[in-house]
Scaffold this motif. Structure first.
Motif, PDB file in Angstrom:
ATOM      1  N   GLY A   1       0.790  -1.214   0.000  1.00 32.46           N
ATOM      2  CA  GLY A   1       0.000   0.000   0.000  1.00 32.46           C
ATOM      3  C   GLY A   1       0.823   1.264   0.000  1.00 32.46           C
ATOM      4  N   ARG A   2       2.155   1.143  -0.135  1.00 31.24           N
ATOM      5  CA  ARG A   2       3.026   2.310  -0.111  1.00 31.24           C
ATOM      6  C   ARG A   2       3.212   2.891  -1.504  1.00 31.24           C
ATOM      7  NH1 ARG A   2       7.373  -0.227   4.130  1.00 31.24           N
ATOM      8  NH2 ARG A   2       6.135   0.150   6.014  1.00 31.24           N
ATOM      9  N   VAL A   3       3.462   4.193  -1.536  1.00 27.66           N
ATOM     10  CA  VAL A   3       3.698   4.895  -2.791  1.00 27.66           C
ATOM     11  C   VAL A   3       5.107   4.558  -3.285  1.00 27.66           C
ATOM     12  CG1 VAL A   3       3.881   7.155  -3.881  1.00 27.66           C
ATOM     13  CG2 VAL A   3       2.133   6.746  -2.125  1.00 27.66           C
ATOM     14  N   ALA A   4       5.226   4.181  -4.539  1.00 25.34           N
ATOM     15  CA  ALA A   4       6.524   3.860  -5.119  1.00 25.34           C
ATOM     16  C   ALA A   4       7.345   5.123  -5.287  1.00 25.34           C
ATOM     17  CB  ALA A   4       6.338   3.171  -6.476  1.00 25.34           C
ATOM     18  N   SER A   5       8.569   5.101  -4.784  1.00 25.97           N
ATOM     19  CA  SER A   5       9.448   6.270  -4.868  1.00 25.97           C
ATOM     20  C   SER A   5      10.884   5.818  -5.053  1.00 25.97           C
ATOM     21  CB  SER A   5       9.335   7.117  -3.600  1.00 25.97           C
ATOM     22  OG  SER A   5      10.344   8.120  -3.588  1.00 25.97           O
ATOM     23  N   ALA A   6      11.583   6.459  -5.981  1.00 21.19           N
ATOM     24  CA  ALA A   6      12.994   6.155  -6.200  1.00 21.19           C
ATOM     25  C   ALA A   6      13.860   6.575  -5.027  1.00 21.19           C
ATOM     26  CB  ALA A   6      13.487   6.816  -7.487  1.00 21.19           C
ATOM     27  N   LYS A   7      13.276   7.203  -4.003  1.00 20.63           N
ATOM     28  CA  LYS A   7      14.021   7.475  -2.782  1.00 20.63           C
ATOM     29  C   LYS A   7      14.479   6.173  -2.125  1.00 20.63           C
ATOM     30  CE  LYS A   7      11.649  11.834  -1.674  1.00 20.63           C
ATOM     31  NZ  LYS A   7      12.779  12.737  -1.728  1.00 20.63           N
ATOM     32  N   HIS A   8      13.830   5.059  -2.479  1.00 23.14           N
ATOM     33  CA  HIS A   8      14.266   3.730  -2.022  1.00 23.14           C
ATOM     34  C   HIS A   8      14.763   2.972  -3.260  1.00 23.14           C
ATOM     35  CE1 HIS A   8      14.797   0.111   0.061  1.00 23.14           C
ATOM     36  NE2 HIS A   8      13.551  -0.263   0.270  1.00 23.14           N
ATOM     37  N   PRO A   9      16.004   3.247  -3.675  1.00 28.46           N
ATOM     38  CA  PRO A   9      16.459   2.775  -4.989  1.00 28.46           C
ATOM     39  C   PRO A   9      16.573   1.269  -5.133  1.00 28.46           C
ATOM     40  CG  PRO A   9      18.253   3.812  -3.772  1.00 28.46           C
ATOM     41  CD  PRO A   9      17.005   4.097  -3.014  1.00 28.46           C
ATOM     42  N   ARG A  10      16.797   0.547  -4.041  1.00 29.25           N
ATOM     43  CA  ARG A  10      16.920  -0.903  -4.185  1.00 29.25           C
ATOM     44  C   ARG A  10      15.637  -1.518  -4.745  1.00 29.25           C
ATOM     45  NH1 ARG A  10      20.059  -3.183   1.212  1.00 29.25           N
ATOM     46  NH2 ARG A  10      22.130  -2.395   0.661  1.00 29.25           N
ATOM     47  N   VAL A  11      14.530  -0.900  -4.439  1.00 29.55           N
ATOM     48  CA  VAL A  11      13.245  -1.433  -4.897  1.00 29.55           C
ATOM     49  C   VAL A  11      12.755  -0.719  -6.154  1.00 29.55           C
ATOM     50  CG1 VAL A  11      10.829  -1.827  -4.261  1.00 29.55           C
ATOM     51  CG2 VAL A  11      12.637  -2.103  -2.550  1.00 29.55           C
ATOM     52  N   TRP A  12      12.938   0.625  -6.215  1.00 30.14           N
ATOM     53  CA  TRP A  12      12.220   1.409  -7.203  1.00 30.14           C
ATOM     54  C   TRP A  12      13.110   2.142  -8.208  1.00 30.14           C
ATOM     55  CZ3 TRP A  12       7.581  -0.318  -7.172  1.00 30.14           C
ATOM     56  CH2 TRP A  12       6.919  -0.640  -5.981  1.00 30.14           C
ATOM     57  N   HIS A  13      14.380   1.768  -8.340  1.00 31.61           N
ATOM     58  CA  HIS A  13      15.252   2.500  -9.260  1.00 31.61           C
ATOM     59  C   HIS A  13      14.787   2.410 -10.710  1.00 31.61           C
ATOM     60  CE1 HIS A  13      16.872  -1.613  -9.497  1.00 31.61           C
ATOM     61  NE2 HIS A  13      17.272  -1.278 -10.712  1.00 31.61           N
ATOM     62  N   ARG A  14      14.032   1.374 -11.063  1.00 29.25           N
ATOM     63  CA  ARG A  14      13.581   1.238 -12.456  1.00 29.25           C
ATOM     64  C   ARG A  14      12.565   2.305 -12.852  1.00 29.25           C
ATOM     65  NH1 ARG A  14      13.636  -4.160 -10.677  1.00 29.25           N
ATOM     66  NH2 ARG A  14      15.298  -5.427 -11.616  1.00 29.25           N
ATOM     67  N   LEU A  15      11.992   3.004 -11.866  1.00 24.75           N
ATOM     68  CA  LEU A  15      11.091   4.107 -12.213  1.00 24.75           C
ATOM     69  C   LEU A  15      11.816   5.143 -13.056  1.00 24.75           C
ATOM     70  CD1 LEU A  15       9.314   4.640  -8.776  1.00 24.75           C
ATOM     71  CD2 LEU A  15       8.262   3.727 -10.859  1.00 24.75           C
ATOM     72  N   LEU A  16      13.101   5.332 -12.807  1.00 27.75           N
ATOM     73  CA  LEU A  16      13.872   6.348 -13.509  1.00 27.75           C
ATOM     74  C   LEU A  16      14.348   5.891 -14.882  1.00 27.75           C
ATOM     75  CD1 LEU A  16      15.879   7.747 -10.484  1.00 27.75           C
ATOM     76  CD2 LEU A  16      14.163   8.980 -11.828  1.00 27.75           C
ATOM     77  N   THR A  17      13.888   4.728 -15.322  1.00 27.82           N
ATOM     78  CA  THR A  17      14.141   4.295 -16.700  1.00 27.82           C
ATOM     79  C   THR A  17      12.962   4.642 -17.602  1.00 27.82           C
ATOM     80  OG1 THR A  17      13.170   2.070 -16.449  1.00 27.82           O
ATOM     81  CG2 THR A  17      15.494   2.350 -15.830  1.00 27.82           C
ATOM     82  N   MET A  18      11.901   5.215 -17.025  1.00 31.69           N
ATOM     83  CA  MET A  18      10.703   5.536 -17.791  1.00 31.69           C
ATOM     84  C   MET A  18      10.463   7.040 -17.799  1.00 31.69           C
ATOM     85  SD  MET A  18       8.130   2.433 -16.639  1.00 31.69           S
ATOM     86  CE  MET A  18       8.571   2.412 -14.889  1.00 31.69           C
ATOM     87  N   THR A  19       9.936   7.531 -18.921  1.00 28.84           N
ATOM     88  CA  THR A  19       9.650   8.953 -19.071  1.00 28.84           C
ATOM     89  C   THR A  19       8.153   9.162 -19.190  1.00 28.84           C
ATOM     90  OG1 THR A  19      11.755   9.340 -20.197  1.00 28.84           O
ATOM     91  CG2 THR A  19      10.038  10.998 -20.498  1.00 28.84           C
ATOM     92  N   ALA A  20       7.619  10.103 -18.410  1.00 28.16           N
ATOM     93  CA  ALA A  20       6.185  10.388 -18.418  1.00 28.16           C
ATOM     94  C   ALA A  20       5.935  11.762 -19.025  1.00 28.16           C
ATOM     95  CB  ALA A  20       5.627  10.330 -16.999  1.00 28.16           C
ATOM     96  N   THR A  21       4.977  11.842 -19.919  1.00 28.49           N
ATOM     97  CA  THR A  21       4.569  13.115 -20.510  1.00 28.49           C
ATOM     98  C   THR A  21       3.051  13.234 -20.383  1.00 28.49           C
ATOM     99  OG1 THR A  21       4.485  12.085 -22.699  1.00 28.49           O
ATOM    100  CG2 THR A  21       6.496  13.259 -22.110  1.00 28.49           C
ATOM    101  N   ALA A  22       2.593  14.428 -20.062  1.00 30.00           N
ATOM    102  CA  ALA A  22       1.177  14.640 -19.764  1.00 30.00           C
ATOM    103  C   ALA A  22       0.392  14.984 -21.008  1.00 30.00           C
ATOM    104  CB  ALA A  22       1.020  15.748 -18.736  1.00 30.00           C
ATOM    105  N   GLY A  23      -0.768  14.340 -21.146  1.00 31.54           N
ATOM    106  CA  GLY A  23      -1.732  14.706 -22.165  1.00 31.54           C
ATOM    107  C   GLY A  23      -2.962  15.304 -21.508  1.00 31.54           C
ATOM    108  N   THR A  24      -3.965  15.601 -22.306  1.00 28.33           N
ATOM    109  CA  THR A  24      -5.173  16.225 -21.771  1.00 28.33           C
ATOM    110  C   THR A  24      -5.912  15.312 -20.811  1.00 28.33           C
ATOM    111  OG1 THR A  24      -5.426  17.489 -23.813  1.00 28.33           O
ATOM    112  CG2 THR A  24      -7.350  17.322 -22.377  1.00 28.33           C
ATOM    113  N   SER A  25      -6.028  14.040 -21.166  1.00 31.53           N
ATOM    114  CA  SER A  25      -6.822  13.116 -20.357  1.00 31.53           C
ATOM    115  C   SER A  25      -6.037  11.931 -19.826  1.00 31.53           C
ATOM    116  CB  SER A  25      -8.005  12.600 -21.176  1.00 31.53           C
ATOM    117  OG  SER A  25      -7.550  11.946 -22.356  1.00 31.53           O
ATOM    118  N   ALA A  26      -4.771  11.787 -20.208  1.00 31.35           N
ATOM    119  CA  ALA A  26      -3.978  10.647 -19.783  1.00 31.35           C
ATOM    120  C   ALA A  26      -2.504  11.010 -19.821  1.00 31.35           C
ATOM    121  CB  ALA A  26      -4.257   9.430 -20.675  1.00 31.35           C
TER     122      ALA A  26
END
Length: 284
Positions: free
Chosen positions: A52-77
């Motif tokens: 139930g915890r929010v994924a954050s790269a502040k804990h890199p052993r678990v969540w470092h792969r988040l920084l391999t993805m790029t997010a760009t905002a659209g109008t609805s998604a």
């Protein structure tokens, strides 16, 4: 500490937002800013289905792969591009399964923070000893609830600023490192002419006026975590991004907190407004 009490204004040099928490973000030419920060910033996050915890790269052993993805905002998604070039949409039926496979944990992408949300982070001192250990910390409790709007994915405050002088000083202190603003994930990079060093240190508790309408109040210097040391897309791992601050710039983020490695400042929004690149920044 460098004085920033000159009346000469700074200038908005870069605007960045991160539509999915801890993913790489996008550079934009303008933004509407409300009490919830830049439009579409930290609009979504991944939540671990098991903890139930929010994924954050502040804990890199678990969540470092988040920084391999790029997010760009659209109008609805939000569109997510993986390191392999695959594109996902935040509203696709199979997006949770795809993201779970990438990060190696069962996750759901959501725009709704869990009740009493927590996230994991590594102690910066442990990171410097190359022995990072994840510890649970409150993401919307205590001081954080005062600074950050309820129902958001911000760790502390809705706007994060850095100056070009700070980025240049880090580069000067670590000439063999890779000092890039992207490592520190600011929303605004402010160009401060003729202002050497960590000039925004002096902005604590001061008011910033940006463009014709936006008014911010600086509420804390930004203590740094493991994230700047991690690979960010094409930027390689660089432990000096944190080590140089630990060795040369330990300051108190706010009253009642001891000295920590810091760079940049956090701010809350006193008056919403629209900002564009090149807007003047005045402080008082």
């Amino acid at each position: 500490m460098t004085s920033a009490r000159s009346t000469r204004p700074g200038v908005v040099d870069r605007l960045l937002r991160y539509p999915v928490k801890s993913m790489l973000g996008e550079e934009i030419p303008a933004a509407d800013v409300t009490e919830r920060g830049l439009a579409h910033d930290r609009r979504l996050a991944l939540v671990d289905k098991e903890t139930g915890r929010v994924a954050s790269a502040k804990h890199p052993r678990v969540w470092h792969r988040l920084l391999t993805m790029t997010a760009t905002a659209g109008t609805s998604a939000v569109r997510i591009t993986t390191w392999a070039g695959e594109e996902l949409c935040s509203t696709d039926p199979g997006v949770d399964d795809a993201l779970s496979e990438i990060v190696g944990r069962p996750v759901v992408i959501t725009d709704t923070p869990p009740h009493e949300a927590t996230l994991d982070r590594a102690d910066p001192e442990d990171v410097l000893r190359r022995d990072g250990v994840g510890q649970p910390v409150g993401a919307h409790t205590g001081r954080i609830a005062v600074a950050s709007p309820q129902g958001t994915f911000f760790d502390f405050a809705p706007v994060h600023l850095m100056t070009t002088s700070t980025i240049a000083r880090i580069a000067e202190l670590a000439p063999h490192g890779d000092a890039q603003a992207e490592r520190y994930r600011p929303n605004l990079v402010i160009r401060t002419p003729h202002a050497p060093g960590f000039t925004e240190d002096d902005w604590l508790d001061r008011t910033l006026r940006i463009g014709p309408d936006l008014v911010l109040r600086v509420i804390a210097r930004t203590p740094r975590c493991a994230i700047p040391t991690l690979a960010h897309g094409s930027l390689p791992t660089d432990t000096t991004a944190l080590r140089v601050l630990a060795e040369h710039h330990r300051v108190t983020p706010m009253a009642s907190v001891g000295a920590l490695p810091c760079a940049g400042v956090y701010a809350q929004v006193l008056r919403p407004g629209r900002i564009v690149l090149g807007d003047a920044v005045h402080w008082s």
